[in-house]
Design an enzyme around this catalytic site. Sequence first.
Site: not given
Length: 440
Positions: A142, A182
């Site tokens: 990425c 998260c």
Amino acid sequence: MTAVYTALRRATMAVSRSSRLQSSFVSTASRSFSTNPQVVIDKFVSSPPPPPQAAPSSLIRHPNDVNDRNANYSDEDKRSMAGVTASVRHNWTKSEIAEIYTLPFHELMYRASTVHRMYWDPSEVQQCTLLSIKTGGCTEDCSYCSQSTRHKTFVKPTPTMKVNKVLEAAKRAKDAGSTRFCMGAAWRELGNKKNAFGHILDMVKGVNGMGMEVCCTLGMLNATQAKQLKEAGLTAYNHNLDTSPEHYPNVITTRTYEDRLDTIANVRDAGISVCCGGILGLGEKETDRVGLLHVLATLPEHPESVPINALVAVEGTPLGDQAADEEDETDIANVDSFDMARMIATARVVMPRTMVRLSAGRLSFSDAEQYLMFQAGANSIFNGDKLLTTDNPAFNEDMQLFSKFGFVGKPAHAGPRVAPSEVSGEVEITKVNGTEQQYA
């Protein structure tokens, strides 16, 4: 009849049945998906504001499960208020979304803000905390990511955090007001990481046991792993699409767009809420931003939440180095508050019941600019001083921001508030139904 509907009926039935009937009318359905002459549209306006003894709108909440929420409104066609009409659709075309995205800014903001108030309580904002439980060492390429082994950045690989350390961090987040925790791991996929996955399941169970909602982003998942996470108590799973299918190969080559969609399908099929969005500033065109929204808005079910990120360019990553090159003419990381507001507003219009999360890059925007984004329809944020490896506003700064804006945090394991405009009768709701509806 659900508890929510019962509460709404008590809150809105302030006029007689005869006056309701006078303000209601039935017409033949003209929606393109139905040719059945027996199907009619019931259009009605809920009653004037409830009497003092009725439950205040702040106490009326939807179910917490997104599927239960959607089921409550399965017969709803559209909503209208203040000259704006909106509906939950899955058949958007790119040209329709592009038409919304390119509206004059003041018109787009008015439309999005009105849609937001038709479906949500604009004063309630979800607060999420993101913790990197496994930093660096990712084999993906990425081009924006500081955690890839292919890029030379400040990030050094670390082992997976111990379960007790993660639970300590979750408790600090809860004490600071966060209601969703998260956990992110820099992996391409879970694969055969059985030992690490076992620890993650323990983390999910532990955080869930604190009364917090739990989210993970762990790379690609298969169907079995998704089911195990669901059984452990996982609330949501984040797996971003990043950009449009057309621009995606310019950003990532080690994982296909279809790979990402497959993981999203596995998560959805396991009954876990989907968190899926993208990043602005990857060198994309406006057509790519529209393309990303088109993919999200035409999924079988809209994501429960859509995070909108502004690229935080990191030195050593291809996009970070490109952004630092003064001779480069691309718009890498060149994202302003109007770009963010336009993307958030369009997402709000095409996915009315989805939470839109103001995510990475928030630190670069002033309080006034962030308010613009909330007005555009954002109703969730990441808080805490780090988002994986990049800086983010501190907890106390966000508490001050909420106080300044008059916001309140959404409680954990509680559905969102019913829109005050729905309770008070400002919204006209059109349903496809063969029987009279008595309340909005």
